[in-house]
Design a protein around this motif. Sequence first.
Motif, short mmCIF file in Angstrom:
data_model
loop_
_atom_site.label_atom_id
_atom_site.label_comp_id
_atom_site.label_asym_id
_atom_site.label_seq_id
_atom_site.Cartn_x
_atom_site.Cartn_y
_atom_site.Cartn_z
N VAL A 253 3.27 -26.23 -44.80
CA VAL A 253 2.00 -26.94 -44.61
C VAL A 253 2.10 -27.84 -43.38
N LEU A 254 1.17 -27.68 -42.46
CA LEU A 254 1.07 -28.54 -41.28
C LEU A 254 -0.07 -29.52 -41.46
N THR A 255 0.18 -30.80 -41.22
CA THR A 255 -0.88 -31.80 -41.16
C THR A 255 -0.98 -32.26 -39.71
N TYR A 256 -2.14 -32.05 -39.10
CA TYR A 256 -2.36 -32.36 -37.69
C TYR A 256 -3.22 -33.61 -37.56
N VAL A 257 -2.70 -34.62 -36.85
CA VAL A 257 -3.41 -35.88 -36.63
C VAL A 257 -3.81 -35.94 -35.15
N ALA B 48 -2.73 -25.13 -42.71
CA ALA B 48 -2.81 -26.20 -41.71
C ALA B 48 -3.98 -27.11 -42.06
N VAL B 49 -3.74 -28.42 -41.97
CA VAL B 49 -4.74 -29.42 -42.33
C VAL B 49 -5.08 -30.26 -41.10
N LEU B 50 -6.35 -30.39 -40.80
CA LEU B 50 -6.81 -31.39 -39.83
C LEU B 50 -7.02 -32.69 -40.59
N TRP B 51 -6.23 -33.70 -40.26
CA TRP B 51 -6.37 -35.01 -40.91
C TRP B 51 -7.02 -35.97 -39.91
N GLY C 219 1.47 -35.17 -34.60
CA GLY C 219 0.54 -36.10 -33.97
C GLY C 219 0.44 -35.83 -32.48
N HIS C 220 -0.78 -35.81 -31.97
CA HIS C 220 -1.01 -35.61 -30.53
C HIS C 220 -1.53 -36.89 -29.91
N SER C 221 -0.96 -37.28 -28.79
CA SER C 221 -1.42 -38.44 -28.04
C SER C 221 -1.40 -39.68 -28.93
N TYR C 222 -2.55 -40.38 -29.09
CA TYR C 222 -2.57 -41.57 -29.94
C TYR C 222 -2.25 -41.19 -31.39
N GLY C 223 -2.55 -39.95 -31.77
CA GLY C 223 -2.22 -39.49 -33.12
C GLY C 223 -0.73 -39.52 -33.38
N SER C 224 0.10 -39.36 -32.32
CA SER C 224 1.54 -39.45 -32.52
C SER C 224 1.95 -40.88 -32.89
N LEU C 225 1.22 -41.86 -32.37
CA LEU C 225 1.49 -43.25 -32.76
C LEU C 225 1.09 -43.47 -34.21
N VAL C 226 -0.01 -42.86 -34.64
CA VAL C 226 -0.42 -42.95 -36.05
C VAL C 226 0.69 -42.41 -36.94
N VAL C 227 1.23 -41.24 -36.60
CA VAL C 227 2.28 -40.62 -37.40
C VAL C 227 3.54 -41.48 -37.38
N GLY C 228 3.93 -41.97 -36.20
CA GLY C 228 5.15 -42.75 -36.09
C GLY C 228 5.09 -44.07 -36.84
N THR C 229 3.97 -44.79 -36.69
CA THR C 229 3.87 -46.09 -37.37
C THR C 229 3.74 -45.90 -38.88
#
Length: 538
Positions: free
Chosen positions: A316-320, A355-358, A405-415
Amino acid sequence: MTGSASDRPSARVGYAQLATADPAAWRAAGTAWAGLAGLAERRAGELAGDASALRSGWSGRAGTSAQSRLSGLRAELITLVPAVIEVDQILAEFAARLAVARARLAAAVALADTAGVLIDRWGRACPDPSRVPADRAGPTVVPVAAAIHDALALAAAADREAADRLGQLAADAGSGWVVRPPPDRPAPDADPALVNRWWAGLTPAQRRWLVQHEPELLAGLDGIPVDARDQANRSLLGARREELRAEWGRLLARVPRGPAELAGLRRVDAALAGLDALAARLDSPQPPRAYLLGLEVGGEGRTVVALGNPDRATGVLTYVPGMTAGLDDATDELGRAGRVLSRCAELAPGEETSAVLWLDYDAPDFLHEAARDGQARAAGEALHRFQEGLRATHDGPPARQTVLGHSYGSLVVGTTARDHGLAADALVFLGSPGVGVAHAAELGVPPGQVWASTAPDDVIRLTRPPDDLVRQALLGTSPVAAITGLLTGPGDERWFGRDPAEPTFGGRTFPSGRYGHTGYWHPDNPALDGMARVVLGQ
């Protein structure tokens, strides 16, 4: 291997059935059933209008009886809506598992061709005497026979499950689904594991009652299985569209209309277009089936949509997504998740993936907003709870869960990983401005399962942490200061910490071609293979 038709095992008949099965036909049948939901809702609306007209001109015993009859018919039509959505889910999931079984069968046939093994019309494997010596027959036949058995077993299990679910639905419909409502309700922010235990303790009739009468409760409640959340959210889709249209009408009625009203009209117009596009994808027979797991239309809009049922998948992929993501472009972002899923199917056709778009957070719209981590931190609890919910509702052995997480979404995932923890087996960061930590070990996932990629021509490579004066100017919304502060040359440090694609971060990387900041999902970009292989654990 010989035998008459009367003593051939049923599995051999199954081989012929699977070889000629058409998953697309089953998927189309499910879509046709789902189409009845719209018809039922329209007819229920017409009956409500008829009842209103009768109420003003017909009284007495006959009028009361007519009102009661119309009310009963309307209730039956409303009850039909989640039922036909459930039929669509059952048939779509059967079609998906059938497609995987056929892919496994195709792999078995390819293996047989390579190994010099013949397969008869009943699925029996034997060595080709012209290619395989008698003393090597066993080692060549056994793997082929096992692969055929695996494919047929999956198809048989899918068939039994779909038949059982449809039979139970028909039996419940025959009983009228009459039930008392459940006595208690979990809080919206309850632990997903506790929510799932509460749900498991309900009867099927109680669950259907909640879907019909309290869809708002289930629509965004983590720990509720995907199929029930999808039914609840789809039943609310029309009401969400009416909310947007009502807001449009209120803004349009304001005279004179200033810049705020005009901006609001543009936002609502874009959200309505995005919602219409999302609804079209939900109604599409295109595989994989889309599951609507969350929808809000206020502000820029939010949504959570799964392609394929994550409760059934092995991966399962969750994409932010990142900056500017909203309801207006949700289908474009969903398309990115879908391209990863398609590449997974190409690399491993015998695996079930989802795959989930979150998009359940307020993504920054402007550069000065993206310079802060406040919106990423605000998203953390919700993303943490969602991933915990996926763990709680999954059928069978735990799936491999990847959060990207892509771009700012990677910060969402990391934090989120840093502050709350993430139920994830792997993390992927694309075009990242930093993820809020200095080293991969701080993210709490298994060693070697933090991945990153940054395209050679991604402008994110130019970002550096600004000094205090430039940061103050940037947060003061000065465009010149923003560009000056962000574009200060190469280095390991990004706006929100060390670049996760650099060796000093301690993660792993996969390559990307020169496709810019948003081109990681381009079909020719090797980054797409990289993402898919992480999801598959290859």
